[in-house]
Design a protein around this motif. Sequence first.
Motif, PDB file in Angstrom:
ATOM      1  N   GLU A 172     -44.359  39.550  12.841  1.00 49.97           N
ATOM      2  CA  GLU A 172     -44.230  38.205  12.702  1.00 49.97           C
ATOM      3  C   GLU A 172     -43.902  37.895  13.771  1.00 49.97           C
ATOM      4  N   ARG A 173     -44.826  36.253  14.367  1.00 52.06           N
ATOM      5  CA  ARG A 173     -44.730  36.102  15.758  1.00 52.06           C
ATOM      6  C   ARG A 173     -44.508  37.297  17.011  1.00 52.06           C
ATOM      7  N   ASN A 215     -37.831  38.642   7.092  1.00 52.87           N
ATOM      8  CA  ASN A 215     -38.576  38.278   5.895  1.00 52.87           C
ATOM      9  C   ASN A 215     -39.106  39.467   5.884  1.00 52.87           C
ATOM     10  N   LYS A 292     -31.707  38.088   5.377  1.00 50.15           N
ATOM     11  CA  LYS A 292     -31.490  36.264   5.802  1.00 50.15           C
ATOM     12  C   LYS A 292     -32.227  36.054   4.135  1.00 50.15           C
ATOM     13  N   ARG A 329     -28.080  36.038   8.617  1.00 45.84           N
ATOM     14  CA  ARG A 329     -27.691  35.015   9.012  1.00 45.84           C
ATOM     15  C   ARG A 329     -27.893  33.881   8.464  1.00 45.84           C
ATOM     16  N   PHE A 331     -29.686  31.016   9.294  1.00 49.97           N
ATOM     17  CA  PHE A 331     -30.669  30.366   8.934  1.00 49.97           C
ATOM     18  C   PHE A 331     -31.262  30.244   7.826  1.00 49.97           C
ATOM     19  N   LYS A 369     -29.083  31.286  15.556  1.00 47.27           N
ATOM     20  CA  LYS A 369     -29.818  31.029  16.623  1.00 47.27           C
ATOM     21  C   LYS A 369     -29.443  29.871  17.281  1.00 47.27           C
ATOM     22  N   ASP A 374     -34.577  25.971  15.562  1.00 46.70           N
ATOM     23  CA  ASP A 374     -35.408  26.534  15.822  1.00 46.70           C
ATOM     24  C   ASP A 374     -36.050  26.980  16.610  1.00 46.70           C
ATOM     25  N   GLU A 402     -42.145  32.675  20.923  1.00 45.80           N
ATOM     26  CA  GLU A 402     -43.167  31.643  19.323  1.00 45.80           C
ATOM     27  C   GLU A 402     -43.311  29.903  19.500  1.00 45.80           C
ATOM     28  N   HIS A 538     -47.948  27.527  15.702  1.00 43.89           N
ATOM     29  CA  HIS A 538     -46.791  27.239  16.912  1.00 43.89           C
ATOM     30  C   HIS A 538     -47.142  27.306  17.812  1.00 43.89           C
TER      31      HIS A 538
END
Length: 836
Positions: A172-173, A215, A292, A329, A331, A369, A374, A402, A538
């Motif tokens: 991811e990213r 994730n 997360k 996290r 977030f 973060k 973000d 990202e 993104h």
Amino acid sequence: MRHGLLVLLSAGLAAAEDGMSGWLRYAPLSCSRSSPPSLPQTIVALNATKSSPVYAAGRELQKGLQGIFARQVQVTGQTTNDSSVIVGSVAQYTRATGDSTVPSLEEDGYWLNIKGDSVQIVGQNERGALYGTFEYLSMLAQGNFSDVTKVSNPSAPIRWTNEWDNMDGSIERGFAGPSIFFANGVVVDDTSRVAAYGRLLASIGINGVVINNVNANATLLTAQNIRGIGRVADAMRPYGIQIGISLNFDSPKSFGHLAMSDPLDAGVIAFWTDITSQIYRQIPDFAGYLVKANSEGQPGPITYNRTLADGANLFAKAVQPYGGIVMFRAFVYDQLNESDWHADRADAAVNYFKPLDGEFDDNVVVQIKYGPIDFQVREPASPLFANLPKTNMAIELQITQEYLGQQCHLVYIPPLWKTVLDFDLKVDGQPSLVRDIVSGERFKRPLGGYAGVVNVGTNSTWLGSHLAMSNLYAYGRLAWDPTGDPQAILQDWIRLTFGPNRNVVDIITKMSMDSWPAYENYTGNLGIQTLTDILYTHFGPNPASQDDNGWGQWTRADRAGIGMDRTVSNGTGFAGQYPAQVAAAYEAPATTPDELLLWFHHVPYTYPLHSGKTVIQHFYDAHYAGAETAQTFPALWEGLRGKIDDQRFEEVLFRLRFQAGHSIVWRDAISEFYLNKSSIPDQAGRVGHHPYRLEAEDMQLSGYKVVALNPFEMASNSKAVVTSSNATGGTLAARLGFESGVYDLGVNYYDIIGGRARYEVYLNEKLVGEWMGDNVDSGRLGHTPSMMLDGHSATRITFGGVEVKEGDMLKIVGTPDGAEMAPVDYVVLLPEGVVD
Ligand code: GCW
């Protein structure tokens, strides 16, 4: 002899380098070969166990001396009478030498003592000894042969990377190919890239790696995969790196077949206790978990009416007997309704976590973060750092770009990180720099530190771009010492990566230091965020995507004004989450720095900045200035031809040219968008006026048709052309009315995933250039691909120094392939010095 030396050196320069060694190349140093310094004749490594960092240090010294000086030096375990470099932990060193005068060291710290050919490298532990070894080698590789006596201790105990790798091998990213850790649902068999990565990370002081995506997929917990994690840990252990994993909060239910995943349920507790004991049986030095939860629609403790602390402590208690830790996290946020003027995603972290301060177990670290939203191109420091004095905290930074051009744009990020690390939150009116909070120093916390999202892939460059590696290097260096100077760190990296040539160092320094300001200029200004497409890739521009959805990355741009009112008096109240002095400054536009004005305030486009410009004119000027700076990058780099090996030279040049073109796409899309919103023209008359362009839709089309783009600002003049069918090609033709002369001829086209269209450009039937729209399909550019004609797929190719005569016939022949119907936006003919 001298002659032979020169031949050898130039041969070394021409040899292709693929980037795999990163900054650990140990390339031959010309000066040292002609007059080498006095070097140790023996390497004494005080641990012969192959999996030990001290053994690795001995091997590394051997490799370094061989590469840099062509000296073959033996490694032994015994002290000798020869001149030597001796490496070990304090305990090993004292035992072997009887010398008990080593200065006192903190965990992972080292003492480096160089006196000509007699060198002592002593670590507080073996890891520290390895760090000292890399420091010594870094000096030698940069041609620094001075005597040194120094103690170096890390700023914080946690210096980790996070890798967002999925079990199927995707990342991811990630923008550098598939995972080095996983493929097809399991841990890979061949861990040689894992070990090579561990070596790079150890050389910059990293001591932990979380190997899978936050994730997380619960299938990581199968017995087979736990054995696999064990192999990853084995590969990294010699480099002093501990392994951690991300957990899927819902695993008890989805993987353990329990009815639910309530953190206070006895069955759930037993599930995690059992999993944890399985892991520690395999990996006794396992670092811990990253979690997360209750984020972006995922379940978490709140799903079961428990607090986030209940959730974090569940995992903390499971790893506590083994000395493990839990990174939890911050977030955590929900979707919101934009029509509510007071709703604000930026408020979420403090709202969720502040009431829980003091309730987290001692081995929990809240991972925050750097900004409240973000990883945007500019954000204020997260106010959560000021609100958890009784909780361990770590800062989360993103090395993977990202929101910063996905490694297809050069953006040297440390100057951005420094705006946050050096920020004074003034908690209780006392100096409270973010870097002193996360180190644990400010609030006297036992744990704290750094988590950097890296996302390396199997690409030989690790990150997809040679130049992007400066960000990884600097991340480690800053986690070790956040007071470091980003430019000085960068220059160490340049010398190690490309050699000590003055010109090379100066030019890469200039480009890199200009890069973040340029990127901010041509993307989103004044704290409005990156303005990329937050609903899709993104990557490219799409300012409209920020608003009219529940994600909360809003700009609230309308006809009259722009910006988020985050004041206490009239807005979301976010400014009030900072300690009093900081809150007061952000509360008023007059005391808010221009660069964050639109983060904190909603103002008319005509609002005058401290600089004297209006908001809208600043947008236009910044976008033009940023794109202009990006045009200098390929030109500067060209000056290094012959001073860098061909492979890396060409690969970097290709990306810098792409960036130069894409910066114009950004510039135009954002400028046109706000011109359209505000109806306020650019005072300099640039926006919407392009005298050097030929719009494709205005040419003679044969086998091509015109398409209108949506959003309109994704094409020059809002239209592009595509072939009439995807089976047959077409041509575009135009008679040139430009004055005769030499021009750079650029073609803006769209490179989508799912096809490799071909293009040829002719002047009077003479071929000027040809290319294929395969940057994305070939993986040559690793950014998230787009399937549409938009700001992500928009690409420029430029042919330099083309002689044009007035009345010449320009022709483009496009041949579609797959879904890609040879789309063209416009042609531009630029006289020297003109940017458009
Ligand atoms: O920035 C967003 C990213 C997601 C990421 C998430 C997070 C791993 O777009 O890809 O998920 O943040 O940090 O959890």
